[in-house]
Design a protein around this motif. Sequence first.
Motif, PDB file in Angstrom:
ATOM      1  N   TYR A 223     -53.854  29.521 -23.063  1.00 11.79           N
ATOM      2  CA  TYR A 223     -53.267  28.912 -24.288  1.00 11.79           C
ATOM      3  C   TYR A 223     -54.007  29.164 -25.709  1.00 11.79           C
ATOM      4  O   TYR A 223     -53.684  28.894 -26.794  1.00 11.79           O
ATOM      5  CB  TYR A 223     -53.717  27.411 -23.937  1.00 11.79           C
ATOM      6  N   TYR A 224     -55.219  30.124 -25.624  1.00 14.78           N
ATOM      7  CA  TYR A 224     -56.124  30.278 -26.518  1.00 14.78           C
ATOM      8  C   TYR A 224     -55.583  31.631 -27.045  1.00 14.78           C
ATOM      9  O   TYR A 224     -56.070  32.221 -28.234  1.00 14.78           O
ATOM     10  CB  TYR A 224     -57.666  30.590 -26.390  1.00 14.78           C
ATOM     11  N   GLN A 225     -54.350  32.083 -26.757  1.00 13.53           N
ATOM     12  CA  GLN A 225     -54.013  33.441 -27.220  1.00 13.53           C
ATOM     13  C   GLN A 225     -53.227  33.084 -28.585  1.00 13.53           C
ATOM     14  O   GLN A 225     -52.641  32.208 -28.723  1.00 13.53           O
ATOM     15  CB  GLN A 225     -53.021  34.267 -26.204  1.00 13.53           C
ATOM     16  N   ARG A 226     -53.083  34.265 -29.360  1.00 14.16           N
ATOM     17  CA  ARG A 226     -52.544  34.108 -30.649  1.00 14.16           C
ATOM     18  C   ARG A 226     -50.711  34.061 -30.089  1.00 14.16           C
ATOM     19  O   ARG A 226     -50.415  34.121 -29.002  1.00 14.16           O
ATOM     20  CB  ARG A 226     -51.943  35.673 -31.168  1.00 14.16           C
ATOM     21  N   ALA A 227     -50.040  33.104 -31.085  1.00 11.19           N
ATOM     22  CA  ALA A 227     -48.726  32.585 -30.964  1.00 11.19           C
ATOM     23  C   ALA A 227     -47.809  33.535 -30.465  1.00 11.19           C
ATOM     24  O   ALA A 227     -47.249  33.483 -29.306  1.00 11.19           O
ATOM     25  CB  ALA A 227     -48.419  32.052 -32.156  1.00 11.19           C
ATOM     26  N   ASP A 228     -47.842  34.896 -31.220  1.00  7.19           N
ATOM     27  CA  ASP A 228     -46.865  35.830 -30.722  1.00  7.19           C
ATOM     28  C   ASP A 228     -47.052  36.088 -29.307  1.00  7.19           C
ATOM     29  O   ASP A 228     -46.175  36.488 -28.362  1.00  7.19           O
ATOM     30  CB  ASP A 228     -46.673  37.065 -31.362  1.00  7.19           C
TER      31      ASP A 228
ATOM     32  N   HIS B  68     -56.648  40.363 -28.195  1.00 10.22           N
ATOM     33  CA  HIS B  68     -55.315  40.790 -27.897  1.00 10.22           C
ATOM     34  C   HIS B  68     -54.305  40.671 -28.792  1.00 10.22           C
ATOM     35  O   HIS B  68     -54.170  39.805 -29.574  1.00 10.22           O
ATOM     36  CB  HIS B  68     -54.941  40.097 -26.642  1.00 10.22           C
ATOM     37  N   THR B  69     -53.666  41.972 -29.115  1.00  6.18           N
ATOM     38  CA  THR B  69     -52.491  41.718 -30.327  1.00  6.18           C
ATOM     39  C   THR B  69     -51.162  42.482 -29.450  1.00  6.18           C
ATOM     40  O   THR B  69     -51.141  42.965 -28.490  1.00  6.18           O
ATOM     41  CB  THR B  69     -52.802  42.613 -31.289  1.00  6.18           C
ATOM     42  N   MET B  70     -50.191  42.227 -30.090  1.00  6.88           N
ATOM     43  CA  MET B  70     -48.781  42.790 -29.374  1.00  6.88           C
ATOM     44  C   MET B  70     -48.711  44.175 -29.282  1.00  6.88           C
ATOM     45  O   MET B  70     -48.474  44.756 -28.332  1.00  6.88           O
ATOM     46  CB  MET B  70     -47.486  42.469 -30.518  1.00  6.88           C
ATOM     47  N   GLU B  71     -49.516  45.074 -30.246  1.00  4.80           N
ATOM     48  CA  GLU B  71     -49.712  46.419 -30.242  1.00  4.80           C
ATOM     49  C   GLU B  71     -50.535  46.871 -28.906  1.00  4.80           C
ATOM     50  O   GLU B  71     -50.152  47.758 -28.327  1.00  4.80           O
ATOM     51  CB  GLU B  71     -50.352  46.756 -31.492  1.00  4.80           C
ATOM     52  N   LYS B  72     -51.533  45.998 -28.721  1.00  9.00           N
ATOM     53  CA  LYS B  72     -52.683  46.454 -27.606  1.00  9.00           C
ATOM     54  C   LYS B  72     -51.655  46.177 -26.282  1.00  9.00           C
ATOM     55  O   LYS B  72     -51.984  46.675 -25.119  1.00  9.00           O
ATOM     56  CB  LYS B  72     -53.657  45.653 -27.540  1.00  9.00           C
ATOM     57  N   LEU B  73     -50.988  44.785 -26.338  1.00  5.61           N
ATOM     58  CA  LEU B  73     -50.074  44.650 -25.112  1.00  5.61           C
ATOM     59  C   LEU B  73     -49.178  45.800 -24.708  1.00  5.61           C
ATOM     60  O   LEU B  73     -49.243  46.054 -23.595  1.00  5.61           O
ATOM     61  CB  LEU B  73     -49.470  43.175 -25.271  1.00  5.61           C
ATOM     62  N   TYR B  74     -48.391  46.105 -25.846  1.00  5.36           N
ATOM     63  CA  TYR B  74     -47.577  47.341 -25.534  1.00  5.36           C
ATOM     64  C   TYR B  74     -48.298  48.346 -25.069  1.00  5.36           C
ATOM     65  O   TYR B  74     -47.728  49.082 -23.905  1.00  5.36           O
ATOM     66  CB  TYR B  74     -46.928  47.460 -27.049  1.00  5.36           C
ATOM     67  N   ARG B  75     -49.378  48.914 -25.584  1.00  8.89           N
ATOM     68  CA  ARG B  75     -50.062  50.122 -25.205  1.00  8.89           C
ATOM     69  C   ARG B  75     -50.517  49.840 -23.734  1.00  8.89           C
ATOM     70  O   ARG B  75     -50.744  50.828 -22.880  1.00  8.89           O
ATOM     71  CB  ARG B  75     -51.130  50.467 -26.035  1.00  8.89           C
ATOM     72  N   CYS B  76     -50.977  48.850 -23.454  1.00  9.00           N
ATOM     73  CA  CYS B  76     -51.448  48.389 -22.233  1.00  9.00           C
ATOM     74  C   CYS B  76     -50.306  48.516 -21.167  1.00  9.00           C
ATOM     75  O   CYS B  76     -50.753  49.130 -19.940  1.00  9.00           O
ATOM     76  CB  CYS B  76     -52.357  47.074 -22.140  1.00  9.00           C
ATOM     77  N   LEU B  77     -49.318  47.854 -21.260  1.00 10.50           N
ATOM     78  CA  LEU B  77     -48.281  48.260 -20.495  1.00 10.50           C
ATOM     79  C   LEU B  77     -47.582  49.552 -20.257  1.00 10.50           C
ATOM     80  O   LEU B  77     -47.320  50.228 -19.245  1.00 10.50           O
ATOM     81  CB  LEU B  77     -46.923  47.365 -20.961  1.00 10.50           C
TER      82      LEU B  77
ATOM     83  N   GLY C  79     -55.818  27.675 -30.799  1.00  9.03           N
ATOM     84  CA  GLY C  79     -54.507  28.406 -30.193  1.00  9.03           C
ATOM     85  C   GLY C  79     -53.819  27.430 -29.456  1.00  9.03           C
ATOM     86  O   GLY C  79     -52.637  27.561 -29.263  1.00  9.03           O
ATOM     87  N   VAL C  80     -54.415  26.412 -28.722  1.00  5.62           N
ATOM     88  CA  VAL C  80     -53.790  25.461 -27.848  1.00  5.62           C
ATOM     89  C   VAL C  80     -52.891  24.550 -28.832  1.00  5.62           C
ATOM     90  O   VAL C  80     -51.760  24.065 -28.206  1.00  5.62           O
ATOM     91  CB  VAL C  80     -54.744  24.546 -27.292  1.00  5.62           C
TER      92      VAL C  80
ATOM     93  N   ARG D 259     -41.374  43.819 -29.513  1.00  9.21           N
ATOM     94  CA  ARG D 259     -40.982  42.730 -28.543  1.00  9.21           C
ATOM     95  C   ARG D 259     -39.931  43.588 -27.439  1.00  9.21           C
ATOM     96  O   ARG D 259     -40.072  43.320 -26.292  1.00  9.21           O
ATOM     97  CB  ARG D 259     -40.310  41.704 -29.208  1.00  9.21           C
ATOM     98  N   GLU D 260     -39.016  44.241 -28.022  1.00  7.99           N
ATOM     99  CA  GLU D 260     -37.984  44.954 -27.237  1.00  7.99           C
ATOM    100  C   GLU D 260     -38.913  45.876 -26.200  1.00  7.99           C
ATOM    101  O   GLU D 260     -38.374  46.239 -24.987  1.00  7.99           O
ATOM    102  CB  GLU D 260     -37.170  45.690 -28.163  1.00  7.99           C
ATOM    103  N   ALA D 261     -39.852  46.647 -26.855  1.00  7.33           N
ATOM    104  CA  ALA D 261     -40.493  47.596 -26.011  1.00  7.33           C
ATOM    105  C   ALA D 261     -41.433  47.109 -24.950  1.00  7.33           C
ATOM    106  O   ALA D 261     -41.352  47.395 -23.793  1.00  7.33           O
ATOM    107  CB  ALA D 261     -41.548  48.531 -27.082  1.00  7.33           C
ATOM    108  N   ILE D 262     -42.044  45.762 -25.262  1.00  8.32           N
ATOM    109  CA  ILE D 262     -42.715  45.069 -24.121  1.00  8.32           C
ATOM    110  C   ILE D 262     -41.625  44.630 -23.032  1.00  8.32           C
ATOM    111  O   ILE D 262     -41.969  44.860 -22.004  1.00  8.32           O
ATOM    112  CB  ILE D 262     -43.687  43.965 -24.805  1.00  8.32           C
ATOM    113  N   ASN D 263     -40.572  43.939 -23.626  1.00  4.54           N
ATOM    114  CA  ASN D 263     -39.617  43.639 -22.540  1.00  4.54           C
ATOM    115  C   ASN D 263     -39.266  44.710 -21.804  1.00  4.54           C
ATOM    116  O   ASN D 263     -39.135  44.290 -20.478  1.00  4.54           O
ATOM    117  CB  ASN D 263     -38.696  42.966 -23.419  1.00  4.54           C
TER     118      ASN D 263
END
Length: 310
Positions: A24-29, A271-280, A236-237, A6-10
Amino acid sequence: MALDIREAINSLRREKRAVILAHYYQRADIQDIADYVGDSLALAQWAERTDAEIIVLCGVHFMGETAKILCPDKKVLIPDAEAGCSLADSCPASDFETFVRQYPKHTVISYVNTSAAVKALTDIVVTSTNARSIVESFPQDAPLIFGPDRNLGNYINSVTGRRMLLWDGACHVHEQFSLEKILALKRQYPQAAVITHPECKRPVIQVSDFVGSTAALIGFTKRSEHMQFIVATESGVIHDMRKHSPHKLFLPAPPEDSTCACNECSFMRLHTMEKLYRCLRDETPEIQVDEAIRLRALLPIRRMLDFSKK
Ligand code: 13P
Ligand code: SF4
């Protein structure tokens, strides 16, 4: 020390002046870390407005394309490039072109769940939030084509008395809900309101207390005096519904095949937090749209956004 994702993405988001938009269909995190969470209309509106240099679209490919069409000078990223849409895939542009060419006098209305190439063949785009009012803005007897979702098209025909010609496409998630299991759940929870996305089949729509887009369903659960809801859309909604109404009960509508999580969109959930981090971090995968197609697709998207501003 393990990376605090989370910190890394921020910190990447701040450093790169990036905005994270999530459906709204994304995973909660992913919903929780996004700058904005919305339905497909809101995602397009935020993309149009943002002054961020990078847009990370945690949604499916056509949503990223819409952002890129609206913001050609921004980098539009998607954490997993495989996040497609079965409904958009049910309408190949070359086949749609052959279809619409048979009806040169018809106005072509396309749901936003389409490729940029299909939008380029379209007069006006709609989302599930504004589809009904955009259709109603045409004279009652205007010849209209609606694609690609046959369920949404049939629903709008039924509530507006139109006879739009429909493309025969559908969403694999929304077509999966089981009428029998919904009715069984309703017998167990007789006070529950059945709330349904218009991409569902007609028999499910017919037993529903409320039919609406993702944002409209969320709005209904906030306003309604009901304390229990059977939710016939991507589950997810429910994360957002629970945030707004923690004291209410939300029951995901069961799919036909209870051996799989068919009420989850497998594409959205890539999409996952790890993929979001790597994408950024790596600024890839990036959404690209051919410039000639972009210019033709921009007009019907702009018409829709202008209509929704009224
Ligand atoms: P919304 O327009 O309600 O966000 O729906 C998009 C979608 O993909 C529904 O399956
Ligand atoms: Fe496409 Fe259906 Fe997934 Fe929505 S839920 S993105 S229509 S496959």
